[in-house]
Design a protein around this motif. Structure first.
Motif, PDB file in Angstrom:
ATOM      1  N   SER A  14       0.854  -1.123   0.268  1.00  0.00           N
ATOM      2  CA  SER A  14      -0.004   0.091  -0.051  1.00  0.00           C
ATOM      3  C   SER A  14       0.857   1.237  -0.098  1.00  0.00           C
ATOM      4  O   SER A  14       0.420   2.297  -0.617  1.00  0.00           O
ATOM      5  N   ALA A  17       1.907   1.812  -3.606  1.00  0.00           N
ATOM      6  CA  ALA A  17       0.809   2.388  -4.347  1.00  0.00           C
ATOM      7  C   ALA A  17       0.371   3.915  -4.066  1.00  0.00           C
ATOM      8  O   ALA A  17       0.406   4.697  -5.101  1.00  0.00           O
ATOM      9  N   ASP A  18       0.699   4.149  -2.889  1.00  0.00           N
ATOM     10  CA  ASP A  18       0.448   5.654  -2.530  1.00  0.00           C
ATOM     11  C   ASP A  18       1.452   6.532  -3.242  1.00  0.00           C
ATOM     12  O   ASP A  18       1.183   7.629  -3.562  1.00  0.00           O
ATOM     13  N   LEU A  20       3.470   6.049  -5.663  1.00  0.00           N
ATOM     14  CA  LEU A  20       3.229   6.105  -7.120  1.00  0.00           C
ATOM     15  C   LEU A  20       2.060   6.967  -7.415  1.00  0.00           C
ATOM     16  O   LEU A  20       1.970   7.535  -8.622  1.00  0.00           O
ATOM     17  N   THR A  21       0.967   7.219  -6.834  1.00  0.00           N
ATOM     18  CA  THR A  21      -0.119   8.008  -6.872  1.00  0.00           C
ATOM     19  C   THR A  21       0.192   9.485  -6.307  1.00  0.00           C
ATOM     20  O   THR A  21      -0.770  10.683  -6.683  1.00  0.00           O
ATOM     21  N   SER A  22       1.329   9.746  -5.827  1.00  0.00           N
ATOM     22  CA  SER A  22       1.571  11.224  -5.269  1.00  0.00           C
ATOM     23  C   SER A  22       2.995  11.788  -5.399  1.00  0.00           C
ATOM     24  O   SER A  22       3.499  12.692  -5.063  1.00  0.00           O
ATOM     25  N   SER A  23       3.893  10.962  -6.279  1.00  0.00           N
ATOM     26  CA  SER A  23       5.318  11.296  -6.507  1.00  0.00           C
ATOM     27  C   SER A  23       5.350  10.663  -7.947  1.00  0.00           C
ATOM     28  O   SER A  23       5.213   9.843  -8.386  1.00  0.00           O
ATOM     29  N   PHE A  43       3.413  -3.426  -9.453  1.00  0.00           N
ATOM     30  CA  PHE A  43       3.114  -2.275 -10.137  1.00  0.00           C
ATOM     31  C   PHE A  43       3.876  -1.936 -11.633  1.00  0.00           C
ATOM     32  O   PHE A  43       3.117  -0.924 -12.070  1.00  0.00           O
ATOM     33  N   GLY A  98       3.651  15.131 -13.542  1.00  0.00           N
ATOM     34  CA  GLY A  98       2.630  14.174 -13.136  1.00  0.00           C
ATOM     35  C   GLY A  98       3.431  13.164 -12.099  1.00  0.00           C
ATOM     36  O   GLY A  98       4.384  13.417 -11.664  1.00  0.00           O
ATOM     37  N   PHE A  99       2.709  12.080 -12.011  1.00  0.00           N
ATOM     38  CA  PHE A  99       3.220  11.117 -11.106  1.00  0.00           C
ATOM     39  C   PHE A  99       3.287   9.774 -11.622  1.00  0.00           C
ATOM     40  O   PHE A  99       2.970   9.406 -12.664  1.00  0.00           O
ATOM     41  N   GLY A 100       4.024   8.770 -10.869  1.00  0.00           N
ATOM     42  CA  GLY A 100       4.193   7.443 -11.149  1.00  0.00           C
ATOM     43  C   GLY A 100       4.834   7.139 -12.234  1.00  0.00           C
ATOM     44  O   GLY A 100       4.711   6.011 -13.057  1.00  0.00           O
ATOM     45  N   HIS A 101       6.023   7.637 -12.778  1.00  0.00           N
ATOM     46  CA  HIS A 101       6.953   7.483 -13.749  1.00  0.00           C
ATOM     47  C   HIS A 101       7.951   6.415 -13.615  1.00  0.00           C
ATOM     48  O   HIS A 101       7.897   5.379 -14.483  1.00  0.00           O
TER      49      HIS A 101
END
Length: 422
Positions: A14, A17-18, A20-23, A43, A98-101
């Protein structure tokens, strides 16, 4: 994932996952073999593996941008083996927005010159460790640590674990590939693991040739001093007593630093807090192996040997409990310390959360007298802390090796590690 190929959920899933959606990028770091790559692949949509790939390392030198192209999140596995990838990755994050690269994994903290630009604001670091008993399926999970901290009643049935069972869990450890092995077989593989650290990894982390025998002897000395504040002078004296030529203080300091950068050894810092009394707090960190099974392997011991030496087993059980508490508290956005002062009053673990919240924990193998002693120690720590400057503890907890979980009339939770979950 286990040796049979089935992925077992990890507490850090978790967190990744968090992140990758915020950094723009997430870095999973921890000791070799703890499951970082398997978790990252849950992921990632594409990957580059640098460990063992000379072609990939050459590609980074020639055209680092090409290595970064692919479906996102893109996994850069063991990124620290390629000195030239960090800054191009950081610049790619800036360009793309954006995030999650990117997802990066690393089994060592590289020298500072590789990450001269820290990645702050771009890279979230997620610490990963070998599996807790909850993750490996060896805890019933009847008691939630976060619920205990919130004030829930502590109740757990006796799981039926014996001293021999706990010794086996200590010796097997939490390494994903080994949780289906017998303790004896796991120990053989972990002795190989420590041999690789001594011969290869400790030299590679600093780029300096190290003495494999000294590295092995030092890890054995650390195992003999597991869960203590043993000074460098104590370690040098222990090495001398065991027949090794003591290294220079600067050399010993360098080896200890490199074992920490490899995530093999993880210090536990002392707690800093205002006291009611004139007692002075200790400041020296305690040292623990990242997994108790490594301490056993360094000692070349066995489950039988542990059962015959309960003081040593108690210290190494403390190491296993701390491993699990580090995993569980990280998911709670909390930190762990130990309490110790110059009157020899101690608490094995202090969990420090947000909003000034804290929890004191004592760890014992079990038995009525030992549990009673732990409770007295927790009460003493509670009353020594100056609550005009610090809140009252959210909970006092005694962690045991086996038996039932229960709560005393004054609210102390007694919970077996084999019943605990995050």
């Amino acid at each position: 994932m286990t040796s049979k190929g089935r992925y077992l959920d990890r507490v850090v899933d978790s967190e990744v996952a968090d992140a990758l959606t915020s950094s723009p990028a997430a870095l999973i770091e921890g000791p070799r073999g703890c499951g970082k790559t398997w978790t990252a692949r849950r992921f990632a949509r594409s990957e580059v593996v640098f460990d063992g790939s000379e072609a990939m390392r050459l590609a980074v030198e020639v055209d680092p941008g090409s290595v970064l192209e692919g479906l996102e999140p893109r996994l850069l596995d063991e990124w620290q083996l390629v000195r030239g990838i960090w800054n191009p990755m950081r610049h790619a994050c800036d360009r793309r927005g954006g995030f999650g690269h990117f997802l990066l994994t690393g089994s060592q903290n590289p020298p500072d010159d590789i990450t001269e630009h820290s990645g702050a604001g771009r890279v979230v670091r997620v610490r990963m460790r070998p599996m807790s008993l909850w993750e490996s399926g060896d805890s019933t999970g009847e008691v939630s640590l976060s619920s205990l901290v919130a004030g829930s009643l502590c109740r757990a049935s006796d799981s039926g674990h014996t001293l021999a069972d706990v010794a086996g869990l200590i010796c097997r450890g939490g390494w994903p590939r080994m949780i289906t092995l017998s303790p004896t077989t796991a120990q053989a593989r972990l002795r190989d693991y420590l041999n690789d650290i001594s011969r290869i990894d400790i030299s590679r982390v600093a780029g300096i040739r190290r003495n494999p025998q000294l590295a092995a002897s030092l890890m054995a000395s650390l195992a003999r001093n597991e869960a203590t504040t043993a000074s460098q002078a104590t370690l040098r004296a222990d090495l001398t007593e065991q027949g090794s030529h003591p290294p220079a203080r600067s050399t010993l300091r360098a080896y200890l630093d490199e074992l920490t950068r490899l995530f093999v050894v993880e210090p536990l810092p002392a707690w800093s807090v205002h006291l009611r009394s004139s007692a002075r707090l200790r400041k020296t960190p305690k040292r623990y192996f990242c997994d108790p099974a490594l301490a056993v392997a360094a000692l070349r011991a066995s489950p039988t040997a542990l059962k015959q030496d309960l003081p040593t087993m108690g210290l190494i059980f403390e190491s296993m409990a701390l491993r699990d508490l580090r995993i569980y508290t990280q998911s709670m956005d909390a930190r762990v310390h130990y309490y110790g002062d110059d009157t020899n009053l101690e608490a094995d673990v202090i969990i420090e959360g947000l909003d000034n919240q804290w929890v004191a924990v004592e760890i014992k193998l079990g038995g009525g007298p030992a549990i009673d002693e732990a409770m007295r120690s927790l009460h003493a720590v509670r009353y020594r802390v100056d609550t005009t400057k610090r809140s009252n503890p959210a909970r006092l907890i005694v962690i045991t090796a086996f038996g039932p979980g229960y709560q005393t009339d004054d609210g102390i939770a007694v919970v077996p590690l084999t019943a605990l979950k995050p």
